[in-house]
Structures are given as structure tokens and as C-alpha cells.
Write a protein that holds these residues in place. Structure first.
Motif, PDB file in Angstrom:
ATOM      1  N   MET A  85      -0.747  -3.368  -1.250  1.00 40.63           N
ATOM      2  CA  MET A  85       0.438  -3.289  -1.288  1.00 40.63           C
ATOM      3  C   MET A  85       1.139  -4.733  -1.404  1.00 40.63           C
ATOM      4  O   MET A  85       1.818  -4.781  -2.779  1.00 40.63           O
ATOM      5  CB  MET A  85       1.760  -2.784  -0.241  1.00 40.63           C
ATOM      6  N   LEU A  96       6.385  -3.353  -1.664  1.00 41.30           N
ATOM      7  CA  LEU A  96       6.383  -2.083  -1.075  1.00 41.30           C
ATOM      8  C   LEU A  96       6.946  -1.505  -1.602  1.00 41.30           C
ATOM      9  O   LEU A  96       7.828  -0.077  -1.685  1.00 41.30           O
ATOM     10  CB  LEU A  96       6.435  -2.815   0.188  1.00 41.30           C
ATOM     11  N   VAL A 109       7.394   1.572  -4.080  1.00 38.13           N
ATOM     12  CA  VAL A 109       6.931   2.851  -3.531  1.00 38.13           C
ATOM     13  C   VAL A 109       7.907   2.858  -2.607  1.00 38.13           C
ATOM     14  O   VAL A 109       7.634   4.385  -2.613  1.00 38.13           O
ATOM     15  CB  VAL A 109       5.527   3.085  -3.107  1.00 38.13           C
ATOM     16  N   SER A 110       8.625   2.909  -2.519  1.00 37.65           N
ATOM     17  CA  SER A 110       9.496   3.270  -0.901  1.00 37.65           C
ATOM     18  C   SER A 110      11.001   2.061  -1.707  1.00 37.65           C
ATOM     19  O   SER A 110      11.503   0.972  -0.811  1.00 37.65           O
ATOM     20  CB  SER A 110       9.456   2.391   0.409  1.00 37.65           C
TER      21      SER A 110
END
Lengths: 397, 397
Positions: free
Chosen positions: A1, A5, A8-9
Motif C-alpha cells: 500500500m 491507504l 482504499v480507506s
């Protein structure tokens, strides 16, 4: 990642005007589920019909491996297995539990998260040890201000990797109103996996986020807990940088069993002309509910429903109350609603109470019902058989 | 409604390109629910985790009121209460059941209905009377061609008011491969309301629409049943006016327990670098499953998983089979898939098999997994505790 990150979050967001439910919201809706409203007919929600919200995955925990630790600012740290917990006096409470995000998907603009409509609720009988007894055994130090509860469910939320954690002020954790439980049984049996097997916290009157599932650790702290679920999530905020108010107890809400029968796809309701008994449940995090009113004209006028008192036995003080009201269905389209007022005078609003997280939104329910048509679509013989076993509210021929 | 029924119960439609999930689809997703994929870890799905699809409302039926009638083209019509049904020899079968619409919400274009992703499945042990014994007792007339099963659930679907009804050919209804059951117990207890309390049909190997819930009537007919659920719904069609093929047995499918841990909102998965044991289940309506292959590079290459045989005991011949396969996770983003091939050589497709109802779509599952990052987001101590109770596949430190 490696720094990706955030992709995706990402941070929380609001849906664009007219934006349909996203694939991410659907993925949550397919995992978690609400109470089919006809199941309001049961005093205690049958297994599998009680709402469920799981933030990450349901962890796999074997009973034998359980060690609940009580530590931090206590005189005697504890490590308790299930047998040790069962050696304390057991208390059983009937508790209505609702997700703090119930109603979120009807808000405008819509906060993008678990997309509840009005059905994120259920009632169960929980058996366990009063938390105050465990804390008395451990001996809470005078400088302790909070108890922090840690579950075994692990994941990432808005970029923060975490085990699910929430805290309660020491006075709530050591108090008896409500009686907070470390529960090891639901409706007389072991907790199902999705409800926290083998141990969960039960905080009667509070929204679901406080009832930490898969409980494995209780830490007494001398400073307030600042973890994600306490200070980032579950706050009433209008702006992202607003510190906001903590989400705690449930606002009052009444729900009606949709009368008649539905269309499969639109969920629109149909009733025959005639007398219909409208039935439902009402609850508040500051019980009891003092009044339930019904409207059959989309909120223009209201009349009182017959409201059952909380069952005399104190064990049911935190459970929903039954209500019913008569209605004479006449041909046409009608919008049915119910609204609750609790003993503290809090009443459900007719317009949405909006906040960025979509929490504590107890906007009144609206049920669109069509009554009557020229020719019955099915022969009446078939209708009668359907009505004889359909939810209350279907007029009997 | 006076002619306006079509407005509230319209024909089926396909979503527009880019159209998000509609409020109607969300209302179904909030009522019905799938199997959280981590629950594939259980041989028998715990209560409340087995998928549920209810077309209309869950009817309220008291055990005492049950009379299952068997009539039509039989020599001796029967009316049986629960005690009478229990007096017949009881059979218990472990059965994997899947909704015919599983995977629908991933189709392009998307048929607008219950928006399943891949999770509409579950496995239970059903106990009941073999249907063939009931039909032998009644004596099926030589001219009977079908058995029509009527449930107590009542509603409207695409303009047609109905009790839910489906039929089986007489040779299936009187056969023993599969052994069709009139079931009164699920996992050793009474049926839960949402699974057909107190009686349902169980047709091992067939998609869920055949397992009529709240069963109250079986009619033997001398002509094929042409009701809505048989000739309008549950057909494989490319065009609305295409008569289509009947939906019957389940296509082969393998599902994987998503490894690692998820992001709450995106459900994206994260794993640590290292050895990961990929685990899951596979099933077919024409069992057994003969082979399960795994891909960790989005379907470019495949390798064989270790596949457990159907449990030797014939009672489990219709249940899913366990499989597992090793994987070494290296930093980066990976797409994991599994695919099943059954004994008849039927294999899951790599591209969608589209039809207007979104039925029997067994496109392979795709799980996006992110592996590795520079700095752990949480301290490793916390991660270890998370991993120690998280689903298989989380690498152990």
C-alpha cells in the motif's frame, strides 16, 4: 500500500444529490441486516431477525480460549474465563437495541455508510454479570475516569487500523441505572457469532455502538479514551472539523407493522377497505415511552394509540412497548405514521435532524398504503387463505 | 387503485448504465440478507447467518393452526397436523441452499430485483418427512403430472396478487434423488419464522425458489402449473417475450473466506506479507464437486486447491465441500479467485452468463487484497491480538 491507504480507506463522505446507493453501501447492506418490520409482532426478536451491524469481520473465537482481562487503574487485575464469569450472580434483562445510524439512508444529503432505512432494531433477553460487580472485584482506583472496552474484531476504518474499542464513564460503568452487563447468553442460549460470541457488553438504553461485541479486555484509565470509535466516529457533527457531541442514548422512536400485504419489488402496501388494527412497538433510551400517536393522513392530524406500559417487572424496563390503534381503511392512497414521546417529553420530529454521521435520526416512519380496487386481482378464496396467516392489519373478510 | 396497480407493481426492468442501487433494491437488501463470507468457516451455518429471501412478508402462523393438505389428483386426500407429520419416518439431510439470483447485482446490465452480490447461500440440517412417503399415503393418480406447493406468504408481484406457489414434476416429487422433504426442523429445532415456520419444502440441489416456505397445501395436478413463480419468474430468458428455460438445480460455485481483515466501508482486504491459508466451500446442484482451483493473479493462472470429499455419510451428499490452498502473500495488490468444477464437468465461467432475471449466475468471485506497507498502522501488539482471533488467512506473526 505504501502511502496508498487513503485510496482504499478514505474519509467519510456525503452522497451527491441524486446519487444512488453505491456498491460499497450495498456490500454492507448485504452483510448486515435489519428487522423485517412484520417481526415487530414478537416481544422478543427471533434468532436471525434482530438487526446486526458488524464493523469488520465476525471473529472466530472458541469458548475455551476466552480470557476477559480487567486491568489498568484497578487494585487487583482480573483474568476471567467463562466459568469464572458464571460464578458471579447472573442477571437477565430484556433490552431493545438500535443502531445509532438507523434511518441514515433516508437523510438528505445521505451520509455514505451502512445504509439503514428504519429497521436497525431488535429486542433480546441478555444474561450476564453486572459490570459493577466485576469492577468491584477488581477495585477501581480513585483516579480512574473511564472504562475502555476492547473487542476481538479487527479492521481498518478511515485509514485507522484498530480493534473495535469504546469507553464508558466510570460512573456509568459502575452504576446500576442502567445495569450494564457482560453478557454470555442471548435468549437463554450462547451468543450467536454475529452477536459477540462468547462475550459482549450490553448497555441498556444506549445505541448499539456501546454494546462492544467479542469483548476480551476492560481497561480502567485515568484519562478519557480518544480512540477512533469514540472521538472520530459516533459524534453528532455538522462539519468534519466540528468536535461534536458524543452519541449515547437512543432517541424515542415508534415503528408500525406495515399493514396489509406488499408488492415484492416496491414494498408498497395494499389493504382491503374496512377496519384495520395498526400495531407496533415504541422505545426510548430514557424510558418509558409515555405516548404514541398515529397519523393516517401523512402527518396532518394525529390520534392517540393505546400504549402498553413497560412490563411491571423491572427486567423489561429497557425493552420496547406494544401499541395499537384502530383505522378504517377507505379506497385511496394513504400515508401511515406513528410517533413516540418519552417520559422526558422528547418527541420524534416531523423533519429530519441531520448530522454528518447520520446518527440518532428518529424521523417518523412513513408507510404508503393503497386501499381498494374495482376487481380483486386474485379470487377471494385465495385472498382469505392469505389473510388468515398474514400479519396483523390485514382486514379479515 | 382502480387501474393504477401497474404504477406500483411494474414489470421487471434492467438498470440504466451507471445507475446506482435504487431505493427499492435497498429496501429488499435491508430485509433479506446473505451469508457474511467469513461464516463459510462453519460446516453448518449458525442461526441468522444463513441467507434469507422472503418475497412478501413473513406470515404469522401458530403451530396449532397448521393443517398441511394433500389433494387434487390423489386417491385419498390428506389433512395433516404437525403430530401427524411427525408420525412418519423422519429424515435429516445437510443441504446447501443458494438463491437463484445470487450474483445478480454484479451483472451488467443489472436486473433490478433483490441485489445479491455473491453471498446468498447457507447450509443447514433439515429434518422432516420424505415427500414421497406423504404422496404414497395419498396415492397419486396415474394422470398426475405435477405437485403444486402453496405457501402462506401473500403479496403482489409485477401486478399479480398471489400466494407463493411453485411446482415439481411428479417424478421429482415422488423420487428419492434428491430426497425431497417436508421439513419441520432446522438444525435440530423448530423452523425460525423467516425459514418457513412451521413447515417448508426442501429440495436438495435446487435453487432456493423451489424450497417453498410456510407450506400449507400440496395439490397434484393433471396439467403443468402455469402460476407466476413458475412461468413468469425464475426462467432463463434473454428477452421479455422469450418463454425461457425453467430455473432448477444450482450451478457449481466456489467461495473463498476473504483473508486478512477488511476496511469497514470499502470492504477492501488487507493481509501481512507471508504464508496465508486460503479456505472456502464449494457446492453444486449436481454433486459432488470434483475440483476447486485457485487464482491469485486475477484469473491469469490457476492451481488446484485441496478439496475435501463429500462427508462419507450420504446425509451430507447435498452439502458444500471444504477446500483450502496455500498462498504466499507478497507486498502489492492481488485479486484472489476460486472456481469449482462438478462431477458432470460443469465449471464456473470467467465471464458473466447474463439473463434478464439474473438467475444461475455463477461467475467466479474476485477478492481484492492489499498486502504490506512501510509502517504498520497499529502497534504490532494490537495486531497480534487482532490476528489471534480473526478469520483463517490472517498470517500469524
Amino acid at each position: 500500500m505504501d502511502g496508498s491507504l487513503g485510496d482504499v480507506s478514505p474519509p467519510g463522505r456525503l452522497a451527491e444529490p441524486g446519487e444512488g446507493i453505491s456498491p460499497e453501501e450495498l456490500a454492507l447492506a448485504a452483510r448486515n441486516h435489519g428487522l423485517p418490520l412484520e417481526a415487530l409482532r414478537y416481544d422478543i426478536t427471533p434468532p436471525g431477525l434482530h438487526y446486526v451491524l458488524v464493523h469488520y469481520d465476525i471473529p472466530e473465537i472458541r469458548d475455551g480460549s476466552v480470557q476477559l482481562t480487567v486491568h489498568g487503574r484497578v487494585r487487583t487485575p482480573l483474568a476471567l474465563d467463562l466459568a469464572a464469569l458464571r460464578s458471579f450472580p447472573a442477571v437477565t434483562l430484556r433490552v431493545t437495541m438500535e443502531c445509532a445510524g438507523n434511518g441514515r439512508a433516508r437523510l438528505v444529503p445521505r451520509p455514505v455508510s451502512q445504509p439503514w432505512l428504519v429497521e436497525a432494531v431488535g429486542t433480546a433477553e441478555w444474561t450476564g454479570v453486572p459490570l459493577r460487580l466485576l469492577l468491584a472485584e477488581a477495585g477501581v482506583e480513585p483516579d480512574a475516569v473511564e472504562a475502555v472496552f476492547c473487542g476481538a474484531d479487527h479492521g481498518i476504518e478511515r485509514g485507522v487500523e484498530q480493534d473495535y474499542r469504546r469507553s464508558l464513564p466510570v460512573d456509568v460503568a459502575t452504576g446500576d441505572t442502567p445495569e450494564v452487563l457482560v453478557a454470555y447468553a442471548m435468549n437463554g442460549g450462547p451468543l450467536p457469532p454475529q452477536h459477540g460470541h462468547p462475550l459482549r457488553l450490553v448497555v441498556p438504553g444506549w445505541y448499539g455502538m456501546a454494546h462492544v461485541k467479542w469483548l476480551r479486555e476492560i481497561r480502567l484509565t485515568e484519562t478519557p479514551f480518544t480512540g477512533f470509535q469514540q472521538t472520530t466516529a459516533y459524534r453528532y457533527r455538522q462539519e468534519p472539523d466540528d468536535p461534536g457531541e458524543a452519541v449515547t442514548r437512543m432517541a424515542p422512536r415508534a415503528l408500525m407493522i406495515p399493514p396489509g400485504f406488499p408488492d415484492f419489488m416496491s414494498r408498497t402496501r395494499f389493504v382491503r377497505p374496512g377496519r384495520v388494527l395498526l400495531r407496533g412497538r415504541a422505545w426510548s433510551g430514557e424510558p418509558p415511552v409515555a405516548r404514541v400517536e398515529v397519523s393516517t393522513d401523512d402527518g396532518r392530524s394525529w390520534y392517540d394509540a393505546e400504549l402498553a406500559p413497560p412490563d411491571g417487572d423491572g427486567r423489561h424496563a429497557w425493552a420496547w412497548q406494544r401499541w395499537q390503534a384502530p383505522w378504517k381503511a377507505v379506497p385511496g392512497t394513504h400515508v401511515l405514521s406513528a410517533r413516540a414521546t418519552d417520559a422526558g417529553g422528547r418527541v420524534q420530529p416531523l423533519t429530519q435532524l441531520w448530522n454528518r454521521g447520520g446518527f440518532g435520526n428518529n424521523l417518523i416512519q412513513r408507510i404508503v398504503v393503497h386501499c381498494g380496487w374495482g376487481e380483486p386481482i386474485a379470487e377471494w378464496g385465495e385472498l382469505r387463505r392469505g389473510a388468515s396467516s398474514s400479519p396483523a392489519g390485514t382486514p379479515r373478510p
